[in-house]
Motif scaffolding. Sequence first.
Motif, PDB file in Angstrom:
ATOM      1  N   ALA A 119       0.914  -1.265  -0.066  1.00 16.20           N
ATOM      2  CA  ALA A 119       0.081   0.165  -0.028  1.00 16.20           C
ATOM      3  C   ALA A 119       0.694   1.147  -0.010  1.00 16.20           C
ATOM      4  N   ASP A 120       1.968   1.428   1.008  1.00 18.65           N
ATOM      5  CA  ASP A 120       2.772   2.663   0.995  1.00 18.65           C
ATOM      6  C   ASP A 120       3.430   2.741  -0.564  1.00 18.65           C
ATOM      7  N   SER A 121       3.989   1.654  -0.950  1.00 17.37           N
ATOM      8  CA  SER A 121       4.784   1.852  -2.416  1.00 17.37           C
ATOM      9  C   SER A 121       3.750   2.205  -3.539  1.00 17.37           C
ATOM     10  N   VAL A 122       2.658   1.621  -3.460  1.00 16.75           N
ATOM     11  CA  VAL A 122       1.619   1.977  -4.553  1.00 16.75           C
ATOM     12  C   VAL A 122       1.186   3.458  -4.370  1.00 16.75           C
ATOM     13  N   GLN A 123       1.027   3.698  -3.046  1.00 14.95           N
ATOM     14  CA  GLN A 123       0.663   5.238  -2.831  1.00 14.95           C
ATOM     15  C   GLN A 123       1.751   6.158  -2.938  1.00 14.95           C
ATOM     16  N   LYS A 124       2.987   5.757  -2.890  1.00  7.46           N
ATOM     17  CA  LYS A 124       4.175   6.632  -3.177  1.00  7.46           C
ATOM     18  C   LYS A 124       4.260   6.942  -4.676  1.00  7.46           C
ATOM     19  N   ILE A 125       3.854   5.877  -5.524  1.00  4.31           N
ATOM     20  CA  ILE A 125       4.129   5.976  -6.821  1.00  4.31           C
ATOM     21  C   ILE A 125       3.033   6.724  -7.432  1.00  4.31           C
ATOM     22  N   LEU A 126       1.774   6.584  -7.015  1.00  6.71           N
ATOM     23  CA  LEU A 126       0.661   7.629  -7.478  1.00  6.71           C
ATOM     24  C   LEU A 126       0.826   8.892  -6.980  1.00  6.71           C
ATOM     25  N   SER A 127       1.402   9.297  -5.764  1.00  7.37           N
ATOM     26  CA  SER A 127       1.416  10.461  -5.448  1.00  7.37           C
ATOM     27  C   SER A 127       2.916  11.243  -6.253  1.00  7.37           C
ATOM     28  N   ASP A 128       3.791  10.376  -6.665  1.00 10.36           N
ATOM     29  CA  ASP A 128       4.894  10.884  -7.571  1.00 10.36           C
ATOM     30  C   ASP A 128       4.293  11.155  -8.790  1.00 10.36           C
ATOM     31  N   CYS A 160      -6.380  12.902 -11.156  1.00 13.51           N
ATOM     32  CA  CYS A 160      -5.671  13.621 -12.174  1.00 13.51           C
ATOM     33  C   CYS A 160      -6.215  14.113 -13.452  1.00 13.51           C
ATOM     34  N   GLU A 161      -5.788  15.013 -14.278  1.00 11.93           N
ATOM     35  CA  GLU A 161      -6.491  15.446 -15.475  1.00 11.93           C
ATOM     36  C   GLU A 161      -6.323  14.407 -16.398  1.00 11.93           C
ATOM     37  N   THR A 162      -7.272  14.386 -17.340  1.00 13.93           N
ATOM     38  CA  THR A 162      -7.365  13.553 -18.572  1.00 13.93           C
ATOM     39  C   THR A 162      -5.867  13.194 -19.215  1.00 13.93           C
TER      40      THR A 162
END
Length: 115
Positions: free
Chosen positions: A6-15, A48-50
């Motif tokens: 969860a932490d890894s995926v959250q970081k990827i999405l945040s980046d 995010c935007e399209t």
Amino acid sequence: MPAQVADSVQKILSDLFSGATSFPAVGLFTRESGQKQTESIQVLESFCETAAWVANKGFLWALAQVVGALLEQESIACLVDGRMFLIPRLEEIAMAGALEIDPRRLTSPARQLGS
């Protein structure tokens, strides 16, 4: 979902999208037998935007497939503009342990619910 995933995926999405939110929830689904079953789940979301979605869609589909494989899930649900897609996990694992990704699967449409 294990905290490390969860932490890894959250970081990827945040980046990728400058932010991501994660929270626990309870899922309810019906087994093939007709029996209802609940499970604890972790919801991860990012907005995010399209243009950003289009630019990152293939990567995000592959990420969902990898997460599905890691968590031994049949599929991962992805909500895009109010539509839910079920993204199947990767089915092929290379003999060396690396995940094989068929580029055609990254661009093929996921199964959409409610259409």
